[in-house]
Design an enzyme around this catalytic site. Sequence first.
Site, mmCIF file in Angstrom:
data_model
loop_
_atom_site.group_PDB
_atom_site.id
_atom_site.type_symbol
_atom_site.label_atom_id
_atom_site.label_comp_id
_atom_site.label_asym_id
_atom_site.label_seq_id
_atom_site.Cartn_x
_atom_site.Cartn_y
_atom_site.Cartn_z
ATOM 1 N NE ARG A 12 -1.112 2.496 2.944
ATOM 2 C CZ ARG A 12 -0.597 3.611 3.446
ATOM 3 N NH1 ARG A 12 -0.565 4.715 2.721
ATOM 4 N NH2 ARG A 12 -0.063 3.632 4.651
ATOM 5 C CG ASP A 13 3.150 4.436 2.945
ATOM 6 O OD1 ASP A 13 3.474 5.199 2.030
ATOM 7 O OD2 ASP A 13 3.116 4.805 4.136
ATOM 8 C CG HIS A 204 3.476 4.921 9.201
ATOM 9 N ND1 HIS A 204 2.898 3.877 8.499
ATOM 10 C CD2 HIS A 204 3.751 5.857 8.264
ATOM 11 C CE1 HIS A 204 2.818 4.178 7.220
ATOM 12 N NE2 HIS A 204 3.333 5.383 7.037
ATOM 13 C CG HIS A 206 7.257 7.936 5.439
ATOM 14 N ND1 HIS A 206 7.118 7.429 4.177
ATOM 15 C CD2 HIS A 206 6.053 7.761 6.041
ATOM 16 C CE1 HIS A 206 5.874 6.986 4.010
ATOM 17 N NE2 HIS A 206 5.204 7.177 5.133
ATOM 18 C CB CYS A 237 1.707 10.501 1.462
ATOM 19 S SG CYS A 237 0.055 11.123 1.171
ATOM 20 C CG ASN A 246 6.542 3.464 4.700
ATOM 21 O OD1 ASN A 246 6.061 3.580 3.595
ATOM 22 N ND2 ASN A 246 5.914 3.796 5.791
HETATM 23 P P1 HMG Z 1 -13.634 13.742 -2.647
HETATM 24 O O1 HMG Z 1 -13.370 14.102 -4.069
HETATM 25 O O2 HMG Z 1 -13.829 14.845 -1.669
HETATM 26 O O3 HMG Z 1 -14.822 12.681 -2.526
HETATM 27 O O4 HMG Z 1 -12.406 12.839 -2.179
HETATM 28 P P2 HMG Z 1 -16.367 12.800 -2.765
HETATM 29 O O5 HMG Z 1 -17.036 12.070 -1.660
HETATM 30 O O6 HMG Z 1 -16.779 14.234 -3.043
HETATM 31 O O7 HMG Z 1 -16.578 11.954 -4.123
HETATM 32 C C1 HMG Z 1 -16.051 12.388 -5.361
HETATM 33 C C2 HMG Z 1 -15.951 11.202 -6.307
HETATM 34 O O8 HMG Z 1 -15.042 10.234 -5.782
HETATM 35 C C3 HMG Z 1 -17.266 10.463 -6.518
HETATM 36 O O9 HMG Z 1 -17.234 9.918 -7.833
HETATM 37 C C4 HMG Z 1 -17.178 9.334 -5.532
HETATM 38 O O10 HMG Z 1 -17.972 8.229 -5.889
HETATM 39 C C5 HMG Z 1 -15.709 8.976 -5.608
HETATM 40 P P3 HMG Z 1 -17.915 10.661 -9.091
HETATM 41 O O11 HMG Z 1 -19.354 10.826 -8.695
HETATM 42 O O12 HMG Z 1 -17.198 11.973 -9.241
HETATM 43 O O13 HMG Z 1 -17.653 9.704 -10.219
HETATM 44 N N1 HMG Z 1 -15.229 8.335 -4.370
HETATM 45 C C6 HMG Z 1 -14.630 7.136 -4.311
HETATM 46 N N2 HMG Z 1 -14.326 6.244 -5.275
HETATM 47 C C7 HMG Z 1 -13.732 5.100 -4.855
HETATM 48 N N3 HMG Z 1 -13.444 4.818 -3.556
HETATM 49 C C8 HMG Z 1 -13.735 5.697 -2.589
HETATM 50 C C9 HMG Z 1 -14.363 6.907 -2.958
HETATM 51 N N4 HMG Z 1 -14.782 7.975 -2.255
HETATM 52 C C10 HMG Z 1 -15.310 8.836 -3.115
HETATM 53 N N5 HMG Z 1 -13.441 5.410 -1.319
HETATM 54 C C11 HMG Z 1 -11.465 11.111 -0.820
HETATM 55 C C12 HMG Z 1 -12.326 12.371 -0.847
HETATM 56 C C13 HMG Z 1 -11.163 10.797 0.612
HETATM 57 C C14 HMG Z 1 -12.239 9.972 -1.470
HETATM 58 C C15 HMG Z 1 -10.180 11.404 -1.634
HETATM 59 O O14 HMG Z 1 -9.601 12.577 -1.148
HETATM 60 C C16 HMG Z 1 -9.192 10.283 -1.541
HETATM 61 O O15 HMG Z 1 -9.428 9.209 -2.066
HETATM 62 N N6 HMG Z 1 -8.038 10.514 -0.869
HETATM 63 C C17 HMG Z 1 -7.055 9.475 -0.628
HETATM 64 C C18 HMG Z 1 -5.672 10.036 -0.651
HETATM 65 C C19 HMG Z 1 -4.697 8.920 -0.332
HETATM 66 O O16 HMG Z 1 -4.954 7.762 -0.582
HETATM 67 N N7 HMG Z 1 -3.532 9.310 0.217
HETATM 68 C C20 HMG Z 1 -2.512 8.352 0.563
HETATM 69 C C21 HMG Z 1 -2.857 7.523 1.753
HETATM 70 S S1 HMG Z 1 -2.578 8.341 3.306
HETATM 71 C C22 HMG Z 1 -0.883 8.132 3.596
HETATM 72 O O17 HMG Z 1 -0.161 7.678 2.752
HETATM 73 C C23 HMG Z 1 -0.350 8.471 4.957
HETATM 74 C C24 HMG Z 1 -0.080 7.208 5.808
HETATM 75 O O18 HMG Z 1 0.853 6.349 5.160
HETATM 76 C C25 HMG Z 1 0.493 7.623 7.175
HETATM 77 C C26 HMG Z 1 1.673 8.597 7.054
HETATM 78 O O19 HMG Z 1 2.692 8.240 6.444
HETATM 79 O O20 HMG Z 1 1.510 9.688 7.565
HETATM 80 C C27 HMG Z 1 -1.372 6.415 6.057
HETATM 81 MG MG MG Z 2 3.007 6.551 5.193
#
Ligand code: HMG
Ligand code: MG
Length: 290
Positions: A12-13, A204, A206, A237, A246
Amino acid sequence: MDKVRIYEVGPRDGLQNEKAIIPTDSKIALINLLSEVGFDTIETTSFVSPKWVPQMADAADVLTGIDRNPDVTYAALTPNLKGFENALTADVDEVAIFAAASETFSQKNINCSIAESLERFAPVVAAANAEEIPVRGYVSCVAGCPYEGDVAPAAVRAVCERLLDMGCYEVSLGDTIGKGTPKTIGQMLDEVLKVARPEKFAGHYHDTDNRALDNVALSLDYGLRTFDSAVGGLGGCPYAPGAKGNVSTTALAHKLAEDGWATGLDFCRLADAEHYLKTVIATPAARTQG
Ligand code: HMG
Ligand code: MG
């Protein structure tokens, strides 16, 4: 020997930050290799918006395509109910919700404020509880934000407290940009350990500035016993510019072994998985196929 749990987040990450789309079959093959290493949990993918993170668009195919080892819990990120429902359909074993201690990062990463994100997570936790699926919480930017710089340890504590109150079995403390030092990680731990015992937290870290292992050593002194790492040291990210990988699972596992900790990992099988990952990342064909 005392045990330290290594929580593998590479599929994933590690992969989410790769620009070229990696074939689903390669992701599945990597997870199948990791499944034989001895991890109790592997974070496999994210059920996030494919528009936001195209690399994770095949989440359901990955999770349904792997050979499940009954000794392994297969986890996935779920930012909202839609993500949770898709993960449930793909038979996920554990889900993670992910918040931040920095407002700007929260907006950039999940398009809402910290308060809104916590409101959005509550029904995810309720739905997971109803299905008896454990929920892990993440807090990003625990030792600095790519947009805001320093982050107050009290802000980290507040989000940890909300995630634990909501029902997360553990909160993983994300040094998203890898700028933490033993001093700043210590200041952050001093604060978050006011709300729960060390068993409730994971590190966690990095490894941007090669300090992750030092930060793990410090966290062990504070009583933490779970650390996230990624095979091959990949990761970052997409919404955290400048973030590097990481801490590498191999580096972490060897350091822990040297220091007398048991991890239960098979180093030969880990090396096999890392070798395979390198071929996937290095092969241009693999990098351009869908
Ligand atoms: P949004 O655009 O505000 O969502 O995104 P929305 O609810 O307004 O929906 C917009 C569109 O997205 C719609 O589709 C929804 O159906 C679709 P449309 O009608 O336009 O065709 N949608 C989805 N589709 C699939 N799966 C879903 C989903 N939700 C909505 N779950 C949202 C908000 C949270 C979805 C978006 O901002 C997002 O997906 N963000 C994820 C970002 C991400 O993955 N970042 C990396 C992970 S975090 C990380 O790495 C940190 C970590 O490792 C810890 C650290 O290191 O600190 C964990
Ligand atoms: Mg991370």
